[in-house]
Design an enzyme around this catalytic site. Sequence first.
Site, PDB file in Angstrom:
ATOM      1  N   VAL A  95      37.495  37.602  36.847  1.00 42.86           N
ATOM      2  CA  VAL A  95      38.622  37.525  35.815  1.00 42.86           C
ATOM      3  C   VAL A  95      39.774  37.338  35.847  1.00 42.86           C
ATOM      4  CG1 VAL A  95      39.724  39.990  35.628  1.00 42.86           C
ATOM      5  CG2 VAL A  95      37.762  40.395  36.733  1.00 42.86           C
ATOM      6  N   SER A  96      40.392  35.824  36.865  1.00 42.17           N
ATOM      7  CA  SER A  96      41.181  35.693  36.894  1.00 42.17           C
ATOM      8  C   SER A  96      40.575  34.548  37.904  1.00 42.17           C
ATOM      9  CB  SER A  96      42.317  36.174  36.941  1.00 42.17           C
ATOM     10  OG  SER A  96      43.646  35.335  36.528  1.00 42.17           O
TER      11      SER A  96
END
Length: 324
Positions: A95-96
């Site tokens: 996600v990041s």
Amino acid sequence: MGAYDSELTRVAAEARAALIRQIDRDGAWRADPVWRESFAEVPRHLFVPYYYVGVLGGYERYAADDPDPAGRERWARGAYADAPLATLLHDGELVSSSSQPSLMARMLVALGVRDGDRVLEVGTGTGYNAALLAHRLGDDSLVTTVDMEPEITEPARQHLARAGYYPVVVTGDGAHGVPAHAPYDRIMATCMLPTVPRAWIAQCAPGARIIAPLNNGLLALDVDDSGRAEGRFLSTGAYFVPLRGESRAAAEPIPTGGLPGRARDQESFRFLLGLVRGALEPTRAYALWESAGMPDRERYGVTVSGRRAWAWLDDPEGHAWPLP
């Protein structure tokens, strides 16, 4: 524990110096060496108190709070690897992350930041890139960074404060920009885009520049006085986490049946396939790619004018395909 903390600080400083030497050799900031100081002064390890390294069958977590001293040293050295570091996973999906430092350096150089520029970063991640920008500009208020979820922006705000930087951190859909702090002289995205958000163009000052990953390439757009944005792709490839929110790109594979194997294996052809997705059939894309001499990324560009956006080969008025 205090003695070991001092040793860990020494290890981190040593690893950071090694990273700087590596980027020096790579030549990433040769065109704008002022960025060398920012990378040398901003401590990346403060922005990645833990990260995940891919291993067979999943990920292994490296952390500053590892009870094993050897594990903490491994974390500190890994924080300065010239590699992207996964920092947030949801059900095994990335996600990041903290981007590869040498790629960040190339993007920042291409951004062409000048003293006094107001900069918007889309994709806060760990906050490290916002810190580099704040250090370069010497005025935290000139930097605004936005990301989709509080679980990203809140830790980033804490990392930034710990390192001594206080840019504006906003939680929101980056595709909409941050109009409250516009106009911007520079916009930099650290997430993969399906197209160029029109809101960004509207929030640009005349003469602004946008650097953004699009179709696994880095697009450099310049915005003129009329609000028209145009520019070419850089030679550097770029693979980022997709922009989340209303403008998230579809991940459907492009059918390549019936195409010659040599084309499917060529990165330059795969780049063209992604660029013309939904606008040109793969067999027609192959014919164009072959007749044009198997063009690399730098021969492609994008124009945004009003509500229209299109990609093109060599010339905005030549071979062109609409973008979303």
